[in-house]
Design an enzyme around this catalytic site. Structure first.
Site, PDB file in Angstrom:
ATOM      1  CD  GLU A   5      -1.090  -0.505   3.670  1.00 37.99           C
ATOM      2  OE1 GLU A   5      -0.861   0.015   4.771  1.00 37.99           O
ATOM      3  OE2 GLU A   5      -1.964  -1.342   3.477  1.00 37.99           O
ATOM      4  CE1 TYR A   7       7.027  -0.047  -4.259  1.00 35.53           C
ATOM      5  CE2 TYR A   7       5.357   1.589  -3.747  1.00 35.53           C
ATOM      6  CZ  TYR A   7       6.475   0.865  -3.375  1.00 35.53           C
ATOM      7  OH  TYR A   7       7.039   1.043  -2.142  1.00 35.53           O
TER       8      TYR A   7
END
Length: 155
Positions: A110, A122
């Protein structure tokens, strides 16, 4: 000749440096005692920490955990003086390789909605958005959403 960066497992002796790096980049950093507790022999923590260094100078770290075939990235932090040199990618790649070698088939994480550099990192690595946790993180102006991301790891 430029000495390359190396990746190694963090140890209790690294806790002070990791806490200092974390404090320089995170609004809610871990403390030195928290790092010590995580790395101490016999600790119940399942976290694994890898760090990146050159000439014995620590520049950043990644914290992650794995239970069975599912892994989670908890934090990646790079010293502000060493950012934009690819060290976050180097740390993430090392963690993903470690996870795969240990049998993980999926990695979760997260990230703060406002952390655009981390989200780009990411996404470049193949992570996909799975959902949003509304008002998850404390922020200076109230609360901030967490972007939930995952990556299927090749076996």
């Amino acid at each position: 000749m430029l000495v390359p960066y190396t990746i190694r497992a963090a140890q209790v002796a690294d806790a002070r440096l990791l806490a200092a790096i974390d404090a320089s980049v995170n609004s809610n950093p871990r403390t030195e005692p928290q790092f010590v507790a995580a790395f101490s022999p016999g600790s119940s923590s399942r976290e694994i920490a890898l760090l990146v260094e050159r000439d014995e100078c620590v520049s950043g770290f990644v914290l992650f955990s794995q239970v069975m075939d599912e892994a989670s990235v908890h934090s990646i932090a790079v010293d502000p003086l060493c950012q934009r040199q690819g060290l976050g990618q180097l740390l993430l790649d090392a963690a993903l390789m470690h996870m795969q070698a240990a049998g993980a088939t999926r990695c979760l994480l997260e990230v703060r909605e406002s952390n655009a550099p981390a989200r780009r990192l990411y996404e470049r690595s193949g992570f996909r958005l799975d959902g949003v946790r509304k008002n998850y993180y404390p922020a200076s102006a109230g609360r901030e959403d967490a972007m939930l991301m995952s990556l299927e790891l090749k076996g």
